[in-house]
Design a protein around this motif. Structure first.
Motif, mmCIF file in Angstrom:
data_model
loop_
_atom_site.group_PDB
_atom_site.id
_atom_site.type_symbol
_atom_site.label_atom_id
_atom_site.label_comp_id
_atom_site.label_asym_id
_atom_site.label_seq_id
_atom_site.Cartn_x
_atom_site.Cartn_y
_atom_site.Cartn_z
ATOM 1 N N LEU A 1 0.806 -1.217 0.000
ATOM 2 C CA LEU A 1 0.000 0.000 0.000
ATOM 3 C C LEU A 1 0.841 1.270 0.000
ATOM 4 O O LEU A 1 0.400 2.311 -0.479
ATOM 5 N N LEU A 2 2.029 1.198 0.558
ATOM 6 C CA LEU A 2 2.865 2.384 0.723
ATOM 7 C C LEU A 2 4.294 2.040 0.354
ATOM 8 O O LEU A 2 4.801 0.972 0.711
ATOM 9 N N CYS A 3 4.937 2.945 -0.351
ATOM 10 C CA CYS A 3 6.354 2.774 -0.676
ATOM 11 C C CYS A 3 7.134 3.959 -0.126
ATOM 12 O O CYS A 3 6.730 5.120 -0.303
ATOM 13 N N THR A 4 8.240 3.669 0.528
ATOM 14 C CA THR A 4 9.125 4.706 1.034
ATOM 15 C C THR A 4 10.505 4.522 0.433
ATOM 16 O O THR A 4 10.770 3.550 -0.287
ATOM 17 N N CYS A 5 11.375 5.468 0.724
ATOM 18 C CA CYS A 5 12.749 5.422 0.223
ATOM 19 C C CYS A 5 13.626 6.140 1.236
ATOM 20 O O CYS A 5 13.143 6.641 2.252
ATOM 21 N N ARG A 6 14.883 6.222 0.953
ATOM 22 C CA ARG A 6 15.776 6.959 1.838
ATOM 23 C C ARG A 6 15.716 8.452 1.523
ATOM 24 O O ARG A 6 15.572 8.848 0.366
ATOM 25 N N SER A 7 15.844 9.233 2.574
ATOM 26 C CA SER A 7 15.870 10.689 2.468
ATOM 27 C C SER A 7 17.156 11.180 3.119
ATOM 28 O O SER A 7 17.424 10.872 4.284
ATOM 29 N N LYS A 8 17.943 11.924 2.372
ATOM 30 C CA LYS A 8 19.241 12.383 2.890
ATOM 31 C C LYS A 8 19.207 13.892 3.114
ATOM 32 O O LYS A 8 18.998 14.661 2.177
ATOM 33 N N PRO A 9 19.437 14.339 4.349
ATOM 34 C CA PRO A 9 19.400 15.776 4.636
ATOM 35 C C PRO A 9 20.604 16.508 4.048
ATOM 36 O O PRO A 9 21.691 15.958 3.916
ATOM 37 N N PHE A 10 20.374 17.760 3.701
ATOM 38 C CA PHE A 10 21.474 18.642 3.316
ATOM 39 C C PHE A 10 21.129 20.044 3.787
ATOM 40 O O PHE A 10 19.972 20.369 4.038
ATOM 41 N N ALA A 11 22.148 20.878 3.952
ATOM 42 C CA ALA A 11 21.933 22.238 4.436
ATOM 43 C C ALA A 11 22.807 23.199 3.658
ATOM 44 O O ALA A 11 23.916 22.862 3.247
ATOM 45 N N ASP B 1 21.652 9.475 8.970
ATOM 46 C CA ASP B 1 21.802 8.175 9.617
ATOM 47 C C ASP B 1 21.744 7.108 8.538
ATOM 48 O O ASP B 1 20.690 6.845 7.967
ATOM 49 N N ALA B 2 22.881 6.498 8.250
ATOM 50 C CA ALA B 2 22.968 5.545 7.135
ATOM 51 C C ALA B 2 22.428 4.172 7.471
ATOM 52 O O ALA B 2 22.329 3.311 6.596
ATOM 53 N N ARG B 3 22.077 3.951 8.748
ATOM 54 C CA ARG B 3 21.500 2.657 9.100
ATOM 55 C C ARG B 3 20.148 2.472 8.404
ATOM 56 O O ARG B 3 19.440 3.437 8.138
ATOM 57 N N ARG B 4 19.812 1.211 8.115
ATOM 58 C CA ARG B 4 18.516 0.947 7.486
ATOM 59 C C ARG B 4 17.401 1.250 8.482
ATOM 60 O O ARG B 4 17.410 0.749 9.610
ATOM 61 N N PRO B 5 16.434 2.072 8.100
ATOM 62 C CA PRO B 5 15.316 2.370 9.001
ATOM 63 C C PRO B 5 14.515 1.112 9.341
ATOM 64 O O PRO B 5 14.583 0.101 8.647
ATOM 65 N N ASN B 6 13.758 1.197 10.410
ATOM 66 C CA ASN B 6 12.953 0.081 10.893
ATOM 67 C C ASN B 6 11.487 0.385 10.590
ATOM 68 O O ASN B 6 10.928 1.343 11.117
ATOM 69 N N TYR B 7 10.879 -0.433 9.764
ATOM 70 C CA TYR B 7 9.511 -0.171 9.319
ATOM 71 C C TYR B 7 8.492 -1.128 9.939
ATOM 72 O O TYR B 7 7.387 -1.272 9.417
ATOM 73 N N THR B 8 8.823 -1.792 11.035
ATOM 74 C CA THR B 8 7.886 -2.714 11.672
ATOM 75 C C THR B 8 6.874 -1.954 12.525
ATOM 76 O O THR B 8 7.136 -0.843 12.992
ATOM 77 N N GLU C 1 1.338 -4.873 7.357
ATOM 78 C CA GLU C 1 2.591 -5.321 6.737
ATOM 79 C C GLU C 1 2.558 -5.032 5.237
ATOM 80 O O GLU C 1 2.859 -5.886 4.408
ATOM 81 N N ARG C 2 2.218 -3.780 4.905
ATOM 82 C CA ARG C 2 1.999 -3.386 3.516
ATOM 83 C C ARG C 2 2.951 -2.261 3.095
ATOM 84 O O ARG C 2 2.556 -1.350 2.396
ATOM 85 N N ILE C 3 4.196 -2.321 3.536
ATOM 86 C CA ILE C 3 5.175 -1.281 3.211
ATOM 87 C C ILE C 3 6.246 -1.843 2.284
ATOM 88 O O ILE C 3 6.883 -2.849 2.580
ATOM 89 N N ALA C 4 6.458 -1.182 1.153
ATOM 90 C CA ALA C 4 7.543 -1.509 0.227
ATOM 91 C C ALA C 4 8.647 -0.464 0.390
ATOM 92 O O ALA C 4 8.383 0.681 0.770
ATOM 93 N N VAL C 5 9.870 -0.863 0.096
ATOM 94 C CA VAL C 5 11.019 0.022 0.308
ATOM 95 C C VAL C 5 11.910 0.037 -0.932
ATOM 96 O O VAL C 5 12.264 -1.020 -1.461
ATOM 97 N N VAL C 6 12.239 1.233 -1.389
ATOM 98 C CA VAL C 6 13.316 1.400 -2.359
ATOM 99 C C VAL C 6 14.514 1.877 -1.552
ATOM 100 O O VAL C 6 14.552 3.028 -1.103
ATOM 101 N N ASP C 7 15.465 1.004 -1.338
ATOM 102 C CA ASP C 7 16.542 1.283 -0.386
ATOM 103 C C ASP C 7 17.667 2.091 -1.030
ATOM 104 O O ASP C 7 18.810 1.639 -1.137
ATOM 105 N N GLN C 8 17.315 3.291 -1.460
ATOM 106 C CA GLN C 8 18.307 4.219 -1.962
ATOM 107 C C GLN C 8 17.791 5.640 -1.782
ATOM 108 O O GLN C 8 16.590 5.865 -1.600
ATOM 109 N N VAL C 9 18.702 6.595 -1.797
ATOM 110 C CA VAL C 9 18.331 7.995 -1.585
ATOM 111 C C VAL C 9 17.604 8.520 -2.820
ATOM 112 O O VAL C 9 18.180 8.608 -3.905
ATOM 113 N N LEU C 10 16.343 8.858 -2.644
ATOM 114 C CA LEU C 10 15.541 9.424 -3.734
ATOM 115 C C LEU C 10 15.045 10.824 -3.402
ATOM 116 O O LEU C 10 14.482 11.501 -4.270
#
Length: 323
Positions: free
Chosen positions: A113-123, A132-139, A188-197
């Motif tokens: 139902l939902l897809c997320t990805c990595r988000s990288k901050p910049f300033a 935080d380069a660790r893989r997020p926890n989506y449970t 348990e309906r979360i998909a992940v694109v494991d890269q910074v988008l």
């Protein structure tokens, strides 16, 4: 049909760059819904000019009267979108060109139902930007305490929005992205694109800006959190009880009847109570889900120790009640 849902408020400084990144997507968008919440800078004019330049693609709305605030504004804007896929968008970030293409493919392949990805901050203005380069926890067990899916990373099916109960208290005081993430995690309906988008712009005037001092995973911060939670245990338990019960109410209203959701409801009810016996009962449930409740799963003795202390250290996520 894929709709981008963008909510704005005094975002004139960075909004043009975000709009440019949306239009540069390799998967062209079918609709862009923009809803402004009473901006007093040049945001409305930027949005109107953009809508005039792209008739038939952009639908622009301005809230009248008292501002709705971020969550209500997003819920209202999402309801106006016509797509079966909704990409939620902040006004000041930058999207990688392949964001929508990769996330749409992940949803189609997984059936989630939902897809997320990595988000990288910049300033760019001296603000702090920690990634935080660790893989997020989506449970589910983790998300109920500390949701790790920023709204600006979300591409979701409209079905997820339709799952939201209309009369639960939590909709009025928790951020829209946290609620949507928990609902998706419950099934348990979360998909992940494991890269910074997404490149998340951090600046001191941003509504969500906070210092990074307490965000790093260090032994010093761990001790700081532990002692803070010990000091404020009673206060946070009292002030945070209603919030835990609101999560339990939401979970009961969802169409998921699994052992995990039942245990999640039980955990939220236990977290709303004080007392040593209640602590032991909570810790026992945390031990059962010790690979799901912390940011990183861990193994062996470390996971057991973290689970035993989690009923205490998890109060850190409610520090906003008194800080």
């Amino acid at each position: 049909m894929l709709s981008v849902v963008l909510c704005t408020y005094n975002g004139a400084r960075y909004l043009p760059a975000q709009l440019k990144s949306i239009m540069a997507q390799t998967r062209p968008v079918d609709e862009i819904v923009i809803q402004d919440d009473g901006s007093t800078d040049g945001t409305v004019q930027i949005c109107q000019d953009f809508a005039d330049k792209h008739p038939g693609l952009v639908r622009f709305f301005v809230n009248q009267g008292k501002p709705l605030g971020p969550s209500k504004n997003f819920y209202s804007a999402m309801a106006k979108a016509q797509g079966n896929l909704l990409a939620l968008c902040d006004q000041d970030d930058l999207w990688e060109p392949d964001k929508l293409r990769l996330q749409e493919a992940a949803l189609q392949t997984s059936g989630k139902l939902l897809c997320t990805c990595r988000s990288k901050p910049f300033a760019e203005d001296g603000a702090e930007a920690y990634y935080d380069a660790r893989r997020p926890n989506y449970t589910l067990m983790r998300m109920l305490h500390c949701a790790e899916i920023p709204g600006h990373t979300i591409l979701m099916r409209r079905e997820l929005l339709e799952l939201l109960p209309k009369d639960v208290a939590i909709l009025s005081h928790r951020m829209y992205d946290i609620v949507l993430s928990v609902v998706a995690a419950a099934g348990e309906r979360i998909a992940v694109v494991d890269q910074v988008l997404v490149h998340q712009r951090r600046y001191t005037q941003a509504a969500t800006y906070t210092s990074i001092d307490g965000q790093r995973a260090t032994a010093t911060n761990a001790r700081k959190i532990l002692f803070w939670c010990l000091k404020h245990y009673g206060t946070i338990k009292r002030l945070g009880a209603e919030g835990y019960l609101d999560w339990a109410e939401l979970l009961r209203a969802l169409p998921y009847r699994t052992k995990r959701t039942a245990d999640a409801i039980c955990l939220m009810e236990l977290q709303s109570r004080s007392g040593f016996l209640n602590y032991l009962l909570t810790a026992r449930l945390c031990l059962r889900y010790r690979y799901e409740i912390c940011h990183t799963p861990g193994r062996g003795l470390a996971a057991i120790v973290r689970a035993i202390f989690f009923p205490l250290t998890s109060l850190w996520y409610k520090r906003g009640l008194i800080m």
